[in-house]
Design a protein around this motif. Structure first.
Motif, PDB file in Angstrom:
ATOM      1  N   GLY A 161      19.927 -31.359  64.714  1.00 57.49           N
ATOM      2  CA  GLY A 161      18.727 -32.030  64.238  1.00 57.49           C
ATOM      3  C   GLY A 161      17.499 -31.147  64.269  1.00 57.49           C
ATOM      4  O   GLY A 161      17.558 -29.950  64.561  1.00 57.49           O
ATOM      5  N   LEU A 162      16.364 -31.750  63.978  1.00 54.19           N
ATOM      6  CA  LEU A 162      15.109 -31.004  63.902  1.00 54.19           C
ATOM      7  C   LEU A 162      14.669 -30.487  65.264  1.00 54.19           C
ATOM      8  O   LEU A 162      14.131 -29.394  65.391  1.00 54.19           O
ATOM      9  N   PHE A 163      14.879 -31.304  66.297  1.00 56.20           N
ATOM     10  CA  PHE A 163      14.492 -30.916  67.656  1.00 56.20           C
ATOM     11  C   PHE A 163      15.744 -30.924  68.524  1.00 56.20           C
ATOM     12  O   PHE A 163      16.486 -31.906  68.552  1.00 56.20           O
ATOM     13  N   THR A 164      15.972 -29.849  69.235  1.00 54.23           N
ATOM     14  CA  THR A 164      17.184 -29.714  70.041  1.00 54.23           C
ATOM     15  C   THR A 164      16.868 -29.953  71.503  1.00 54.23           C
ATOM     16  O   THR A 164      15.828 -29.526  72.007  1.00 54.23           O
ATOM     17  N   ILE A 165      17.790 -30.652  72.161  1.00 53.53           N
ATOM     18  CA  ILE A 165      17.657 -30.852  73.604  1.00 53.53           C
ATOM     19  C   ILE A 165      19.036 -30.695  74.235  1.00 53.53           C
ATOM     20  O   ILE A 165      20.045 -31.049  73.630  1.00 53.53           O
ATOM     21  N   HIS A 166      19.090 -30.150  75.404  1.00 50.43           N
ATOM     22  CA  HIS A 166      20.363 -29.974  76.098  1.00 50.43           C
ATOM     23  C   HIS A 166      20.669 -31.243  76.881  1.00 50.43           C
ATOM     24  O   HIS A 166      19.968 -31.586  77.821  1.00 50.43           O
ATOM     25  N   THR A 167      21.736 -31.962  76.456  1.00 54.35           N
ATOM     26  CA  THR A 167      22.127 -33.194  77.121  1.00 54.35           C
ATOM     27  C   THR A 167      23.550 -33.072  77.620  1.00 54.35           C
ATOM     28  O   THR A 167      23.999 -31.985  77.955  1.00 54.35           O
TER      29      THR A 167
END
Length: 657
Positions: free
Chosen positions: A290-296
């Motif tokens: 997606g546009l914004f990446t986050i480590h989950t």
């Protein structure tokens, strides 16, 4: 400039609706890794809570206080939906953390139950909610007519966003949620009660969906299927923006809403929606995070698990031979109507085999296989319709004002060319999608959601292009089947055994592949895709091959289905049909070909018998079965048989000592 301002306002209005519906999902899916297919039903719950609050004010309070019902309804909608969400998390979801696809299937069963519950309590027809007087009317600015209802929804979204931001980033609870999201084990070691965080977070996400339901009451009537109209759009908003990012959800909603408004200005609502979803799918091919990446919690990992096959090849073949023999002799005991019904079930069994090949043996869960089924069905339907029309245009084309046969219909004028198109179109589409998707290493829940969006694109297109496809009514009124009179019983029985022959062929082909090196590589991909890739295998090529092969046989099943049903329509491509296909495999036992066949037959026979005998409760029954199978029978019916056999062996061995 008026046109630009109109597009901007319409786009902002649509974006606010999408964002409001997606806010709750951004928590339950983005933060908790739960694919909640009942999210739309929480929107519905909020709408009905608003309806009940309105009626309470009408019956028990003075008329002068009526306008205050809506602010109260927003609070009530949040609380009621949150309570339902907390109950769902405690009863179902808490047992499925780390099992994304299972959570999808279980919550789909919950959604069926909740929809039927709404029909039982409020009736099937939609109900109306009156807007308070202060939200009626409009004003004009820069040449754009702006309604107070739309302005209120935009303001409500802004309030909910502020609430979410403060809750997630300015409170200790928010810190605990983010800690749990990023590293659950470490959060537990630090003393955070992650179970309590899960329940409260899921309740808040569900409550926000309830607020969305209250807001949607301002735009139209309320019905049991209200939430299903938004479920795919909300998933796409969350995935496009970036799972777990509030800013990403805002950006995703704005992009989808604004693009839809701009394209709709030059086309139509259906075409615009299909184009936007297609563009989102193409974007996610290149940037699946997606546009914004986050480590989950590793959302792209598959939860397919270890080998699920509990039967050796010989026993499976014997079991399949017994099932095929029973199917072959059924017409002797059944009425012509029942023969057609079982014929449909045979085509469903072919679909279940095809889906099991990619899900059970390769770890690819497709929630858009209905598209391939529908394309195969439309291929045969178009040929039969041209045969029935003779030298005239198909009737639905004349009704739509067309005077010339569309160019692509020319390929379906003769039986050989129609058969080629039936085989080619689903396979080519799957090959193109698979090559793009698997080369970019999109897998797990991301692929499942993209396949859902693909199904919605095709349904929207086929409904909107009525002059080409027959629209919602589909294609029907056939007279001949490859030269045989369509209405004759002999034709029906002949086609029944043709379908059975293709079922046997499908089983034989897939069984042979699984015995080859290719089959062993597919199982290795399921059990450890990265390990298989590091061993030197071109994983994307294998996945594309099996996905295309699965689409080929699913398209054949769709073509075989048409003579039994007498019609083909866009509903066969729907997301609900695609999820039902996954349910057949799950009930029978994935990773076991005979299990897929048994699952398709058992589910559809049970569904038919229950719906005929108890039409008011069949959705309760089927939905509950789905939930119970996922929770307590993760290996399906074949797993139960295997466990029972093992138990009997142990008891026998113990008795002989």
């Amino acid at each position: 400039m008026e046109t630009v301002f109109t597009i901007l306002f319409n786009g902002l209005s649509l974006s606010s609706i999408l964002l409001l519906a997606a806010l709750g999902l951004s928590i339950t899916f983005g933060l908790m890794r739960v694919i909640n297919m009942a999210h739309g039903e929480f929107i519905m719950i909020g709408s009905y809570a608003t309806f009940l609050t309105q009626n309470f004010f009408l019956k028990f309070l003075p008329g002068s206080l009526f306008d205050f019902y809506f602010p109260v309804a927003i609070v009530v909608s949040f609380v009621v939906a949150a309570l339902f969400g907390a109950a769902l998390e405690q009863l179902v979801i808490k047992r499925l953390y780390g099992r994304e696809t299972d959570s999808l299937l279980a919550t789909w069963g919950v959604s069926l139950v909740l929809q039927q519950l709404a029909r039982t309590i409020f009736g099937a027809p939609n109900v109306n909610v009156s807007a308070p007087s202060f939200l009626n009317g409009n004003f004009e600015a820069a040449g754009v007519v702006m309604t107070y209802k739309r302005i209120f929804i935009i303001a409500l979204v802004a309030f909910c966003l502020a609430f979410m931001y403060i809750l997630m980033y300015k409170t200790s609870y928010g810190k605990k949620v983010r800690a749990t999201m990023q590293n659950r084990s470490m959060a537990q070691c630090l003393g955070i009660r992650t179970n309590r965080i899960d329940t409260l977070t899921f309740a808040i996400g569900s409550g926000l969906a309830g607020i969305a339901g209250a807001a949607l009451c301002l735009l139209g009537s309320v019905g049991p299927s209200l939430g299903q109209n938004y479920i795919v759009d909300t998933f796409m908003v969350v995935v496009l923006g970036g799972v777990g990012r509030l800013a990403g959800s805002i950006a995703g909603a704005l992009l989808i809403g604004m693009s839809n408004a701009a394209i709709q200005f030059a086309t139509s609502a259906n075409i615009a929606k299909a184009i936007v979803l297609f563009l989102v799918i193409m974007f996610l091919q290149k940037k699946p995070q997606g546009l914004f990446t986050i480590h989950t919690r590793a959302l792209d990992e598959s939860d397919s698990g270890s080998a699920l096959d509990n039967m050796n090849a010989k026993r499976k073949n014997i079991a399949f031979a017994v099932v095929a023999f029973l199917i072959a002799i059924l017409p002797v005991f059944l009425s012509p109507f029942r023969v057609s019904l079982v014929g449909k079930f045979i085509t469903y069994a072919i679909v279940a085999l095809s889906l099991d090949m990619i899900w059970g043996y390769t770890g690819i869960l497709s929630l858009g296989h209905g598209v391939f089924f529908g394309l195969g069905g439309y291929g045969l339907g178009m040929y039969l319709k041209l045969l029935a029309s003779g030298d005239r245009l198909p009737d639905f084309m004349s009704w739509s004002g067309r005077t010339v046969l569309p160019w692509f219909w020319e390929f379906y004028k003769t039986a050989p060319s129609a058969v080629i198109m039936i085989l080619l179109i689903p396979t080519a589409l799957a090959f193109a999608l698979g090559l793009l998707t698997f080369t970019n290493r999109i897998r797990g829940v991301y692929f499942s959601i993209l396949s859902q969006a693909l199904a919605l694109v095709f349904v929207t297109l086929f409904v909107g292009l009525q002059g080409y496809t027959g629209g919602t009514n589909g294609i029907t009124e056939f007279t001949k089947l490859f030269g045989l009179p369509f209405s004759k019983l002999t034709t029906k029985y002949f086609w029944y055994y043709v379908a059975l022959a293709f079922l046997v062929l499908t089983y034989a082909v897939f069984s042979w592949i699984l015995r080859t090196k290719c089959g062993r590589v597919l199982v290795a991909v399921r059990d450890g895709e990265n390990r298989t890739r590091f061993s030197g295998y071109q994983v994307a090529n294998y996945k594309t091959f099996v996905y295309s092969l699965s689409a080929l046989f699913t398209g054949i099943a769709g073509a075989l289905f048409v003579p039994f049903s007498g019609i083909i329509s866009p509903s066969e491509m729907s997301i609900s049909n695609s999820i039902d296909m996954a349910i057949w495999v799950a009930v029978g036992g994935r990773g076991n070909l005979i299990g897929a066949v048994i699952g398709a037959l058992v589910v559809n026979i049970t569904k038919t018998l229950v719906s005929e005998s108890f039409p008011e409760i069949w959705s309760y029954f089927i939905g509950s079965i789905f939930v119970l199978v996922v929770l307590f029978l993760p290996r399906g019916l074949t797993g139960v048989f295997a466990d029972a056999k093992e138990f009997a062996k142990r008891k026998l061995a113990g008795g002989t000592k």
